[in-house]
Design an enzyme around this catalytic site. Sequence first.
Site, PDB file in Angstrom:
ATOM      1  N   ASP A 162     -10.125  13.222  10.919  1.00  0.00           N
ATOM      2  CA  ASP A 162      -9.151  12.376  10.223  1.00  0.00           C
ATOM      3  C   ASP A 162      -9.211  12.626   8.721  1.00  0.00           C
ATOM      4  O   ASP A 162      -8.182  12.735   8.048  1.00  0.00           O
ATOM      5  CB  ASP A 162      -9.421  10.886  10.490  1.00  0.00           C
ATOM      6  CG  ASP A 162      -8.867  10.459  11.845  1.00  0.00           C
ATOM      7  OD1 ASP A 162      -8.264  11.313  12.531  1.00  0.00           O
ATOM      8  OD2 ASP A 162      -9.044   9.279  12.212  1.00  0.00           O
ATOM      9  N   ASP A 190     -10.146   5.593  17.351  1.00  0.00           N
ATOM     10  CA  ASP A 190      -9.066   6.498  16.978  1.00  0.00           C
ATOM     11  C   ASP A 190      -7.866   6.350  17.910  1.00  0.00           C
ATOM     12  O   ASP A 190      -7.963   6.607  19.110  1.00  0.00           O
ATOM     13  CB  ASP A 190      -9.628   7.930  17.035  1.00  0.00           C
ATOM     14  CG  ASP A 190      -8.645   8.928  16.478  1.00  0.00           C
ATOM     15  OD1 ASP A 190      -8.327   8.809  15.295  1.00  0.00           O
ATOM     16  OD2 ASP A 190      -8.184   9.799  17.239  1.00  0.00           O
ATOM     17  N   THR A 227      -2.214   7.570  13.191  1.00  0.00           N
ATOM     18  CA  THR A 227      -1.658   7.410  14.529  1.00  0.00           C
ATOM     19  C   THR A 227      -1.500   5.938  14.897  1.00  0.00           C
ATOM     20  O   THR A 227      -0.468   5.545  15.449  1.00  0.00           O
ATOM     21  CB  THR A 227      -2.557   8.066  15.590  1.00  0.00           C
ATOM     22  OG1 THR A 227      -3.888   7.660  15.358  1.00  0.00           O
ATOM     23  CG2 THR A 227      -2.476   9.557  15.500  1.00  0.00           C
ATOM     24  N   THR A 228      -2.515   5.136  14.581  1.00  0.00           N
ATOM     25  CA  THR A 228      -2.433   3.726  14.935  1.00  0.00           C
ATOM     26  C   THR A 228      -1.257   3.079  14.206  1.00  0.00           C
ATOM     27  O   THR A 228      -0.482   2.317  14.797  1.00  0.00           O
ATOM     28  CB  THR A 228      -3.743   3.004  14.573  1.00  0.00           C
ATOM     29  OG1 THR A 228      -4.823   3.805  15.036  1.00  0.00           O
ATOM     30  CG2 THR A 228      -3.816   1.651  15.210  1.00  0.00           C
TER      31      THR A 228
HETATM   32  P1  ADP Z   1      -4.586   5.029  11.477  1.00  0.00           P
HETATM   33  O1  ADP Z   1      -4.828   5.609  12.841  1.00  0.00           O
HETATM   34  O2  ADP Z   1      -3.190   4.527  11.339  1.00  0.00           O
HETATM   35  O3  ADP Z   1      -5.000   5.939  10.376  1.00  0.00           O
HETATM   36  P2  ADP Z   1      -6.866   3.430  10.754  1.00  0.00           P
HETATM   37  O4  ADP Z   1      -7.679   2.640  11.710  1.00  0.00           O
HETATM   38  O5  ADP Z   1      -7.455   4.671  10.201  1.00  0.00           O
HETATM   39  O6  ADP Z   1      -5.480   3.729  11.428  1.00  0.00           O
HETATM   40  O7  ADP Z   1      -6.482   2.450   9.564  1.00  0.00           O
HETATM   41  C1  ADP Z   1      -5.683   2.851   8.497  1.00  0.00           C
HETATM   42  C2  ADP Z   1      -5.368   1.659   7.630  1.00  0.00           C
HETATM   43  O8  ADP Z   1      -6.560   1.105   7.083  1.00  0.00           O
HETATM   44  C3  ADP Z   1      -4.508   2.054   6.447  1.00  0.00           C
HETATM   45  O9  ADP Z   1      -3.440   1.150   6.333  1.00  0.00           O
HETATM   46  C4  ADP Z   1      -5.458   1.954   5.253  1.00  0.00           C
HETATM   47  O10 ADP Z   1      -4.813   1.616   4.066  1.00  0.00           O
HETATM   48  C5  ADP Z   1      -6.384   0.871   5.693  1.00  0.00           C
HETATM   49  N1  ADP Z   1      -7.674   0.912   5.011  1.00  0.00           N
HETATM   50  C6  ADP Z   1      -8.581   1.904   4.967  1.00  0.00           C
HETATM   51  N2  ADP Z   1      -9.648   1.569   4.215  1.00  0.00           N
HETATM   52  C7  ADP Z   1      -9.417   0.311   3.769  1.00  0.00           C
HETATM   53  C8  ADP Z   1     -10.138  -0.613   2.962  1.00  0.00           C
HETATM   54  N3  ADP Z   1     -11.310  -0.317   2.444  1.00  0.00           N
HETATM   55  N4  ADP Z   1      -9.585  -1.833   2.734  1.00  0.00           N
HETATM   56  C9  ADP Z   1      -8.379  -2.137   3.256  1.00  0.00           C
HETATM   57  N5  ADP Z   1      -7.656  -1.326   4.032  1.00  0.00           N
HETATM   58  C10 ADP Z   1      -8.155  -0.113   4.282  1.00  0.00           C
HETATM   59 MG    MG Z   2      -6.895   6.630   9.921  1.00  0.00          MG
END
Ligand code: ADP
Ligand code: MG
Length: 526
Positions: free
Chosen positions: A387, A61, A94-95
């Site tokens: 989240d 996270d 956040t990322t």
């Molecule tokens: P953040 O802290 O920005 O929420 P995450 O590590 O949760 O970062 O990643 C979010 C990203 O992962 C988003 O761009 C989302 O569209 C992508 N994502 C989530 N699930 C999938 C999936 N099954 N396939 C491709 N991308 C995904």
């Molecule tokens: Mg996320």
Amino acid sequence: MNDKPVVLMPEDVDRLLGKDAQRSNILAAKMIADIVRTTLGPKGMDKMLVSSNGEVIVTNDGATILDEMDIEHPAAKMMVEIAKTQELEVGDGTTTAVMLAGKLLENAEKLLDSKIHPTIITKGYKIANEKVQEILKEISLRISFEDEEVLKQIAITAMTGKGAEGSKEKLSSLVVKALRQISKHTKKINLDDIKIMKFRGGSVENSKIIYGVVLDKEKVSDDMPASVFDPKIVLLDCALEIQNPEIDTRISITSPEQLQDYLSQEQKIIKQMVEKIIHTGAKAVFCQKGIDEYAQYLLSKAGIYACRRVSRSDMERLAKATGAKIVSNLDELGMEELGTAHRVLEVVQEDEKITFVDGCRDPKSVTILLYGGAEHVLDETERAVIDALGDVSAVLKSGLVVAGGGAVEIELAKRLRDFANSLNGRIQLAVLEFASALESIPEALAENAGLDPIDILTELKTRHNSGERNIGLNLLTDNIEDVLQSRIIEPYSVKSQAINSASEVAIMILRIDDVIASKPKQNSTE
Ligand code: ADP
Ligand code: MG
């Protein structure tokens, strides 16, 4: 003539000017972005953080990582701030926000190298952000609140890659149930109304939702019933004891009779208090303050279940769940103030006694109980659930979603490039750099999954250019496909906020051309 040098600042001030200030800030921001980059997306890696006292956190996270790191550089701190704001405002993304800010600054550096003035760059970024927000709204989709499956999919997309993966079906359904319950009668969702409690032991699959509140409190006396069914409930924020006098008052007692008198006077007052409760027919009492021993005795005798020193936040949750009103003065206690639940009972968990206030009718506050083996796993599960709560509540608020898996970023970049054609000269260059920064999201998603980012980006762009606007990267299958159909969806507001705050912080950092830093004060006893 006076040729004395002008002294503006004390000697122990560090100063970085112009280019040096900019470069140092950009470098620091890029470093922060690089740290979280590898955690983005479902295939992102985890970070192990070890605190100075040896505590270990394993997490994926972004907000948690940056929060736990002791960051000193002022520009880097501004990056950490956007992660925090993002977490606070929308609970996820956040990322993405931090990475985008880093990429915007990295691209700005290229423009600075070709002698474009920071003012032009910030102006271009501002225009680009405004346009992106406009396009984002245009390409987002409205979903129906009734569609529980879609809401669950949003929760799953938020949780993928966060350790909770194995149980995402279970957890996403808990998240959706909890949010639907508390938002039944209001559009204003307050995530504090969902209490999360973690227990070691058992499997994540045993996690469940309690339609009421679980308190980390035992009943105040062993003589009280271990459970009461369909009780009327009283919530008190006044003490069931005689308050100790604030100032040292001395009561002089000269004979045993007088002492007896004094004590029975006290008992009489307490008895009157408790009788007011008994009179209402209530069978459960939750008190924010203390409950005196004599009061405990009287309550037990009347078969009443009571807890004392319940936290203010739990009192408020109890009020929302049971429908009771918190009473500060026992004289005001009437039938109107009472609440109900199906049962109040004491349960032993992890050698600790806790209280369930369960089966409330149409509660406005609920509890999610998370079970799991190891503490680290449980903590990461909790972060994933938070989240997911953030994402689903964002969708419940706005009703809008966008395609995940990089699809929305590619589409935004494409349309932003089209728009850039209408701009002139240097501003255009800045807007184009903004577009290419957006593409760093799908690029990182691919890279983190061990796929070739160049191939993937090329294919995504080609398909979007031919009008397929929901084509993204599905990392569950590694296919490039219509991600709306495979239900990889994200809340519109998370994306919008992430891009907006990334652009704001990038602009803010770019405007700085002078860093004046006072050195930490030396110890004066030296
Ligand atoms: P953040 O802290 O920005 O929420 P995450 O590590 O949760 O970062 O990643 C979010 C990203 O992962 C988003 O761009 C989302 O569209 C992508 N994502 C989530 N699930 C999938 C999936 N099954 N396939 C491709 N991308 C995904
Ligand atoms: Mg996320």
